[in-house]
Design an enzyme around this catalytic site. Structure first.
Site, mmCIF file in Angstrom:
data_model
loop_
_atom_site.group_PDB
_atom_site.id
_atom_site.type_symbol
_atom_site.label_atom_id
_atom_site.label_comp_id
_atom_site.label_asym_id
_atom_site.label_seq_id
_atom_site.Cartn_x
_atom_site.Cartn_y
_atom_site.Cartn_z
ATOM 1 N N THR A 20 0.832 -1.200 0.000
ATOM 2 C CA THR A 20 0.000 0.000 0.000
ATOM 3 C C THR A 20 0.867 1.250 0.000
ATOM 4 O O THR A 20 2.091 1.173 -0.168
ATOM 5 C CB THR A 20 -1.033 -0.064 1.167
ATOM 6 O OG1 THR A 20 -1.939 1.024 1.012
ATOM 7 C CG2 THR A 20 -0.379 -0.007 2.529
ATOM 8 N N LYS A 54 3.080 1.430 -4.053
ATOM 9 C CA LYS A 54 2.390 0.656 -5.099
ATOM 10 C C LYS A 54 3.060 0.739 -6.480
ATOM 11 O O LYS A 54 2.933 -0.176 -7.278
ATOM 12 C CB LYS A 54 0.931 1.116 -5.223
ATOM 13 C CG LYS A 54 0.033 0.619 -4.106
ATOM 14 C CD LYS A 54 -1.418 0.981 -4.400
ATOM 15 C CE LYS A 54 -2.306 0.693 -3.210
ATOM 16 N NZ LYS A 54 -3.727 0.912 -3.479
ATOM 17 N N ASN A 82 -0.664 -3.919 -6.027
ATOM 18 C CA ASN A 82 -1.007 -3.931 -4.594
ATOM 19 C C ASN A 82 -0.967 -5.344 -4.001
ATOM 20 O O ASN A 82 -1.229 -5.513 -2.822
ATOM 21 C CB ASN A 82 -2.395 -3.311 -4.353
ATOM 22 C CG ASN A 82 -3.513 -4.247 -4.759
ATOM 23 O OD1 ASN A 82 -3.369 -5.003 -5.712
ATOM 24 N ND2 ASN A 82 -4.607 -4.221 -4.042
ATOM 25 N N GLY A 96 -5.646 10.811 -9.926
ATOM 26 C CA GLY A 96 -4.485 10.341 -9.166
ATOM 27 C C GLY A 96 -4.305 8.835 -9.337
ATOM 28 O O GLY A 96 -4.822 8.243 -10.302
ATOM 29 N N GLY A 97 -3.600 8.226 -8.380
ATOM 30 C CA GLY A 97 -3.287 6.796 -8.477
ATOM 31 C C GLY A 97 -4.542 5.935 -8.532
ATOM 32 O O GLY A 97 -4.661 5.027 -9.380
ATOM 33 N N ALA A 98 -5.501 6.207 -7.654
ATOM 34 C CA ALA A 98 -6.713 5.382 -7.614
ATOM 35 C C ALA A 98 -7.523 5.569 -8.887
ATOM 36 O O ALA A 98 -8.085 4.604 -9.432
ATOM 37 C CB ALA A 98 -7.545 5.754 -6.393
ATOM 38 N N ARG A 137 -8.580 18.511 -10.895
ATOM 39 C CA ARG A 137 -8.123 19.864 -10.569
ATOM 40 C C ARG A 137 -6.953 20.229 -11.478
ATOM 41 O O ARG A 137 -6.936 21.288 -12.084
ATOM 42 C CB ARG A 137 -7.696 19.889 -9.086
ATOM 43 C CG ARG A 137 -7.188 21.194 -8.605
ATOM 44 C CD ARG A 137 -6.845 21.124 -7.132
ATOM 45 N NE ARG A 137 -5.824 20.127 -6.821
ATOM 46 C CZ ARG A 137 -5.360 19.874 -5.609
ATOM 47 N NH1 ARG A 137 -5.856 20.521 -4.571
ATOM 48 N NH2 ARG A 137 -4.426 18.973 -5.421
#
Ligand code: NAP
Length: 464
Positions: free
Chosen positions: A75, A79, A100, A141-143, A164
């Site tokens: 995590t 990752k 992950n 972002g990453g997710a 953003r």
């Protein structure tokens, strides 16, 4: 080697053939709730160990392999970095650019990304489909990368990504269009959201806005924008309801948080490590445990005790009732009174099926009659799936776990146990316990070992 990185509470666990997680920070991880319960349900003796890994990730991965660790979750913040420490990487994980889950193979670990299929399993389990769907992703972002990849993989027809920092959304869309050979992905800056055609979309909220009180809505503050939602998922799960979720619910739209994503990424990692299939029922049980841990359980008023005959449900239940000043109700006694027959007579004259149907029927009846009570259940009660669900719906369920020797000692002279009549009592107990133990685990919110004094057990039930 790796031992010293295990967090407090896990320092003395032998590492070989166990599983765990690398991250920083890691102290508050919920993952042990998922994996330790799966090991209990499936009878696998694997312990899940959180390791606080700040740096030197490649060396720690080597340590894990040398120490015999079967599999790892990875995590924040590792990752992406972990990918260079692996001997192989699954194709989906390569495209997502993050790993992950590590699975032990010859010479090292193979990396997977279970966040993406975990989220897919979570939303499909809630009846949300992506095939042909139009989607708006908030965040890049990453997710959001895993979320975007999921949309491409499950054939969403159009995906707008708002962020953003619009350059990040543009880059993500470009990469996804290339991977999936389509023009389905389109970046939008947060001040140009009105350019998105009026339609119904699945909203996938992947920014970190909402984690903190007062954050408000993510990216676009105009509530009207969210009227385009036909369903919504917020990857955030704590708090349970962000402003985004609240708004969608207020509009009558199905909106789920990210806890099921967390659940299923763990379930899918566990399936990879152990080559097993985790059933929906097991997943549901763990989901409830995660909810209890995170959000508390308002159903404190009825405490349900399950377990094999002779596990002490009556003795412990009565003491508990005394301490909590509420009635003690035993389902067998309730049925005996209702039917005006002993359990043996019911079995002999009407059969086991009739008795089991009665058990199912009385759960709701008792809950209505005794809204605050200690409910001790017959040993066979959790065998039926509908009973397991019903018990959990009325209160918190505690499995009083014991072993065959203790049970044998307690029931060997008893004549009112219809399923234990005849010879080979000890073998019968062992066989029945083997069959029922996984069901007791699934039925319960908490497992209480009864190898202790009655007063300690009572205190433990009250304190967990
Ligand atoms: P990340 O890589 O740091 O990305 C954060 C995203 O949020 C970026 O798009 C960022 O926009 C945006 N953002 C942050 N602050 C913002 C603000 N004040 N206003 C507008 N946008 C803002 O984080 P991540 O790993 O993608 O995680 C995102 C969220 O998903 C987190 O809340 C995390 O808890 C959740 N998550 C849940 C699960 C699960 O299992 N349920 C798994 C992974 C992540 P910029 O690009 O402009 O900075």
């Amino acid at each position: 080697m790796l031992e010293k990185y295990a967090i407090d509470g896990y320092k003395d666990v032998f590492l070989s053939n166990n599983i765990g997680i690398f991250g920083c920070p890691i102290g508050h991880t919920l993952s042990p709730v998922i994996h330790d319960n799966l090991s209990d349900y499936l009878g696998l003796k694997e312990k899940y160990i959180p390791f606080l890994i700040e740096d030197d990730l490649e060396d720690r991965i080597k340590d894990a392999y040398n120490d015999g660790i079967l599999g790892l979750n990875i995590t924040v913040p590792h990752k992406e970095n972990v990918m260079k420490a692996l001997v192989d990487i699954d194709e989906d994980a390569k495209h997502i650019g993050a790993v992950n889950t590590l699975v032990r193979v010859d010479g090292g670990y193979k990396g997977y990304n279970t966040d993406m299929p975990g989220l897919a399993r979570a939303i499909f389990s809630d009846g949300i489909t992506l095939d042909g769907a139009k989607v708006i992703i908030l965040g890049a972002g990453g997710a959001a990368r895993a979320v975007a990849y999921m949309c491409g993989k499950y054939n969403a027809s159009k995906v707008y990504i708002i962020n953003r920092t619009v350059e990040k959304a543009k880059q993500l869309c470009g990469e996804m269009n290339e991977i999936f050979g389509s023009g389905a992905f389109e970046a939008v800056s947060s001040d140009c959201y009105k350019d998105i055609p009026k339609d119904k979309y699945i909203f996938l909220q992947s920014t970190s806005v909402g984690l903190h009180a007062g954050d408000g809505l993510p990216l676009i503050k105009n509530e009207k924008f969210y009227m385009m939602a036909k369903a919504g998922v917020d990857l955030i799960y704590n708090p349970a309801e962000t402003e985004f979720i609240k708004l969608l619910k207020k509009q009558g739209v199905k909106a789920i948080n990210g806890l099921k994503m967390l659940l299923y990424q763990g379930v899918m990692a566990y399936e990879l490590w152990n080559d097993v299939k985790v059933t929906d029922e097991m997943s549901d049980c763990i989901y409830r445990k995660l909810c209890n841990r995170l959000y508390g359980n308002s159903k404190d008023d009825i405490k349900v005790l399950v377990g094999y005959m002779g596990s002490g449900k009556s003795t412990i239940g009565k003491k508990l009732a005394e301490k909590l000043e509420c009635p003690f109700v035993d389902t067998d006694e309730y049925i005996v009174e209702k039917e005006r027959m002993t359990i043996n007579e019911i079995f002999e004259t009407k059969g086991e099926e009739y008795f089991r149907n009665l058990e199912t029927k009385v759960i709701g009846e008792i809950a209505d009659k005794y809204p605050k009570c200690i409910l001790s259940t017959g040993g066979g009660m959790p065998v039926r799936e509908e009973n397991r669900r019903a018990l959990k719906n009325i209160g918190k369920v505690y499995y009083l776990r014991t072993n065959a020797d203790i049970i044998y000692d307690r029931v060997k002279n008893s004549s009112d146990r219809p399923l234990l009549q005849g010879d080979n009592l000890y073998d019968k107990i062992c066989n029945m316990l083997n069959t029922r133990e996984p069901l007791y685990f699934m039925a319960s919110d908490y497992v209480i070992d009864v190898n202790d004094s009655i007063s300690n057990i009572v205190e433990k039930i009250i304190s967990v």
